[in-house]
Design a protein around this motif. Structure first.
Motif, short mmCIF file in Angstrom:
data_model
loop_
_atom_site.label_atom_id
_atom_site.label_comp_id
_atom_site.label_asym_id
_atom_site.label_seq_id
_atom_site.Cartn_x
_atom_site.Cartn_y
_atom_site.Cartn_z
N CYS A 50 0.83 -1.22 0.00
CA CYS A 50 0.00 0.00 0.00
C CYS A 50 0.86 1.26 0.00
O CYS A 50 0.57 2.22 -0.72
CB CYS A 50 -0.93 -0.03 1.21
N ARG A 51 1.94 1.25 0.77
CA ARG A 51 2.82 2.42 0.83
C ARG A 51 3.46 2.72 -0.52
O ARG A 51 3.65 3.88 -0.88
CB ARG A 51 3.92 2.20 1.88
N GLU A 52 3.83 1.67 -1.25
CA GLU A 52 4.50 1.87 -2.54
C GLU A 52 3.57 2.42 -3.62
O GLU A 52 4.03 2.91 -4.65
CB GLU A 52 5.11 0.54 -3.00
N ARG A 53 2.26 2.34 -3.38
CA ARG A 53 1.29 2.75 -4.40
C ARG A 53 0.38 3.89 -3.96
O ARG A 53 -0.56 4.26 -4.67
CB ARG A 53 0.44 1.53 -4.80
N SER A 54 0.64 4.42 -2.78
CA SER A 54 -0.17 5.53 -2.27
C SER A 54 0.67 6.30 -1.26
O SER A 54 1.80 5.92 -0.96
CB SER A 54 -1.45 5.02 -1.59
N ASN A 55 0.13 7.38 -0.72
CA ASN A 55 0.83 8.13 0.33
C ASN A 55 0.30 7.80 1.71
O ASN A 55 0.46 8.57 2.66
CB ASN A 55 0.74 9.64 0.06
N ALA A 56 -0.33 6.62 1.84
CA ALA A 56 -0.93 6.23 3.12
C ALA A 56 0.14 6.02 4.19
O ALA A 56 1.24 5.52 3.92
CB ALA A 56 -1.75 4.96 2.95
N VAL A 57 -0.21 6.40 5.41
CA VAL A 57 0.59 6.11 6.60
C VAL A 57 0.05 4.80 7.17
O VAL A 57 -1.15 4.68 7.42
CB VAL A 57 0.47 7.24 7.65
N MET A 58 0.92 3.81 7.37
CA MET A 58 0.48 2.47 7.74
C MET A 58 0.75 2.18 9.22
O MET A 58 1.85 2.43 9.72
CB MET A 58 1.18 1.43 6.88
N GLY A 59 -0.25 1.63 9.89
CA GLY A 59 -0.10 1.28 11.29
C GLY A 59 -0.56 -0.14 11.57
O GLY A 59 -1.29 -0.75 10.78
N VAL A 60 -0.13 -0.68 12.70
CA VAL A 60 -0.60 -1.97 13.19
C VAL A 60 -1.23 -1.76 14.56
O VAL A 60 -0.65 -1.09 15.42
CB VAL A 60 0.55 -3.00 13.30
N HIS A 61 -2.43 -2.33 14.74
CA HIS A 61 -3.13 -2.25 16.02
C HIS A 61 -3.27 -3.65 16.59
O HIS A 61 -3.73 -4.57 15.89
CB HIS A 61 -4.52 -1.63 15.84
N CYS A 62 -2.87 -3.83 17.83
CA CYS A 62 -3.13 -5.07 18.56
C CYS A 62 -3.58 -4.70 19.96
O CYS A 62 -2.86 -4.00 20.68
CB CYS A 62 -1.90 -5.97 18.62
N CYS A 63 -4.77 -5.17 20.34
CA CYS A 63 -5.33 -4.74 21.63
C CYS A 63 -5.07 -5.76 22.74
O CYS A 63 -5.70 -5.71 23.79
CB CYS A 63 -6.84 -4.49 21.48
N ALA A 64 -4.15 -6.69 22.50
CA ALA A 64 -3.72 -7.61 23.55
C ALA A 64 -2.21 -7.59 23.59
O ALA A 64 -1.56 -6.91 22.80
CB ALA A 64 -4.24 -9.02 23.25
N ASN A 65 -1.63 -8.33 24.51
CA ASN A 65 -0.17 -8.37 24.57
C ASN A 65 0.36 -9.30 23.49
O ASN A 65 -0.28 -10.29 23.12
CB ASN A 65 0.28 -8.88 25.94
N THR A 66 1.52 -8.98 22.96
CA THR A 66 2.12 -9.79 21.91
C THR A 66 3.63 -9.61 21.93
O THR A 66 4.17 -8.96 22.84
CB THR A 66 1.53 -9.42 20.53
N ASP A 67 4.28 -10.16 20.95
CA ASP A 67 5.73 -10.00 20.78
C ASP A 67 5.94 -8.66 20.08
O ASP A 67 5.95 -8.58 18.85
CB ASP A 67 6.26 -11.17 19.94
N TRP A 68 6.11 -7.60 20.85
CA TRP A 68 6.17 -6.25 20.27
C TRP A 68 7.39 -6.05 19.38
O TRP A 68 7.28 -5.39 18.33
CB TRP A 68 6.11 -5.20 21.38
N PRO A 69 8.57 -6.59 19.69
CA PRO A 69 9.67 -6.49 18.73
C PRO A 69 9.34 -7.12 17.38
O PRO A 69 9.77 -6.63 16.34
CB PRO A 69 10.82 -7.22 19.44
N MET A 70 8.56 -8.20 17.40
CA MET A 70 8.13 -8.83 16.15
C MET A 70 7.30 -7.85 15.32
O MET A 70 7.52 -7.70 14.11
CB MET A 70 7.30 -10.08 16.45
N VAL A 71 6.36 -7.17 15.96
CA VAL A 71 5.51 -6.22 15.25
C VAL A 71 6.35 -5.06 14.72
O VAL A 71 6.19 -4.63 13.57
CB VAL A 71 4.38 -5.71 16.17
N LEU A 72 7.25 -4.54 15.53
CA LEU A 72 8.09 -3.43 15.10
C LEU A 72 8.99 -3.83 13.94
O LEU A 72 9.26 -3.03 13.04
CB LEU A 72 8.92 -2.92 16.27
N GLU A 73 9.44 -5.08 13.92
CA GLU A 73 10.29 -5.55 12.84
C GLU A 73 9.57 -5.53 11.49
O GLU A 73 10.20 -5.41 10.44
CB GLU A 73 10.79 -6.97 13.15
N SER A 74 8.25 -5.64 11.52
CA SER A 74 7.48 -5.65 10.26
C SER A 74 7.44 -4.28 9.59
O SER A 74 7.04 -4.18 8.43
CB SER A 74 6.06 -6.16 10.52
N GLY A 75 7.81 -3.22 10.31
CA GLY A 75 7.98 -1.91 9.70
C GLY A 75 6.78 -1.00 9.66
O GLY A 75 6.61 -0.26 8.68
#
Length: 364
Positions: A213-238
């Motif tokens: 989506c970023r490569e084809r638009s000017n959208a700002v991309m986010g990830v939402h998780c409302c429980a606990n997770t492996d946060w470094p894993m999520v951050l690694e996804s960019g």
């Protein structure tokens, strides 16, 4: 591109318990003029469920006979997958559109914003169920989740990606820059006995979805998780923005100072989900919630971030979607969120603001 400066701008997560589409969208525009979000009316229609809502165009996935869940139709699956990939490779976003009967809030919000365009505000927020959560919610007739069927997981990742691109184009009609959150509650199960999916598979799926989506638009991309997770894993996804339940999982999130500092210093934004949803109770005040938020803000300062940088890299949201709340609680929670933004960022947010000031009002 210069990273956005959000300065404690507030927005919503998605689902709302209301039944009046027009009134709810007007309420959102009134409370969050800087970053309005389109609401999902989960109590109004089953098609607004977070999985069903994004299923159109994702052949060979079908609505189950009971109309309450999705399944894979294996008969003719190869032909349907071939047609799916033809539309995907042609970047035929209209083939992956979300219809008005699946997203009333999206179409109504856009119509209202087009009627009264603003030249001063810069963002509008949308959302989609993420590929991990979507795939975990759909199974083959033999019971296997699509998470564990590589060919079909690939189709889900690509389908969600191009649906997000379609949504970015729709939201751009408002004249604002889209912010798109990928909603991934299923990430809480990764690494547990309930999911055998590997960490790198999750990172790759999220990264592909956002990059497409970023490569084809000017959208700002986010990830939402409302429980606990492996946060470094999520951050690694960019992601550009990481949205988490700061009300319930602040301490768990702050266990990763190195990864969080790298994220913020590279231009990433933390969307603090600080107004509770399922834990909401009448009598909560903006002051008591601000005091709870202070724990996270002060930790970032202790780690060496400057106040201006913390401000620029911070947004505010509810802790999760509000579809399960009583309607009056949901309205009160959003008003509280709007008030919290005004306390932390007097004047327009999503711009440079004054230094962080934290009050110490006692919780009610």
């Amino acid at each position: 591109m210069t990273p956005p400066h959000f300065n404690f701008a507030a927005t919503g997560v998605g689902s709302m318990p209301a039944m009046d589409v027009d009134a709810t969208c007007r309420f959102i525009l009134d409370q969050f003029p800087e970053i309005p979000f389109w609401p999902q009316f989960v109590k109004l229609d089953p098609f607004e469920d977070m999985t069903l809502q994004y299923s159109e165009g994702l052949s060979p996935i079908r609505l189950r006979d009971d109309g309450k869940a999705l399944c894979v139709q294996t008969e003719g699956m190869e032909t349907e997958l071939a047609l799916f990939y033809e539309h995907y490779l042609d970047e035929d976003t209209d083939a992956f559109a979300i219809g008005p009967d699946h997203a009333r809030g999206l179409y109504t919000l856009i119509d209202l914003m087009e009627e009264a365009p603003s030249s001063n505000e810069t963002y509008v927020k949308g959302q989609s169920t993420g590929p991990i959560t979507f795939a975990s919610s759909v199974a083959l007739p033999d019971g296997r989740s699509l998470l564990h069927v590589p060919d079909l997981l690939d189709a889900v990742v690509k389908g969600i990606s191009i649906k997000l691109l379609w949504q970015a184009k729709m939201l751009a009609r408002t004249g604002r820059r889209p912010i798109l959150f990928i909603d991934e509650p299923a990430l809480s199960a990764i690494g547990s006995a309930f999911s055998s999916m590997h960490r790198q598979g999750v990172v790759a799926a999220l990264k592909e979805t956002m990059d497409y989506c970023r490569e084809r638009s000017n959208a700002v991309m986010g990830v939402h998780c409302c429980a606990n997770t492996d946060w470094p894993m999520v951050l690694e996804s960019g992601p550009d923005i990481l949205n988490f339940d700061a009300y319930g999982y602040m301490d768990a999130f702050l266990l990763y100072p190195d990864e969080i500092l790298t994220f913020v210093r590279n231009g990433g934004t933390i969307a603090w989900g600080i107004v509770p949803t399922m834990e909401f109770r009448p009598g909560l005040t903006a002051g008591s919630i601000e005091e709870r938020l202070e724990r996270g803000l002060l930790k970032l300062k202790e780690w060496g971030l400057e106040e201006d940088e913390i401000r620029a890299r911070s947004m505010l949201t509810p802790s999760c979607g509000m579809g399960g709340m009583p309607p009056d609680f949901a309205d009160e929670a959003l008003r509280l969120l709007s008030e919290l933004q005004r306390r932390l960022a007097p004047g327009p947010a999503a711009r440079n603001g004054p230094p962080i000031t934290v009050t110490h009002e006692e919780p009610s």
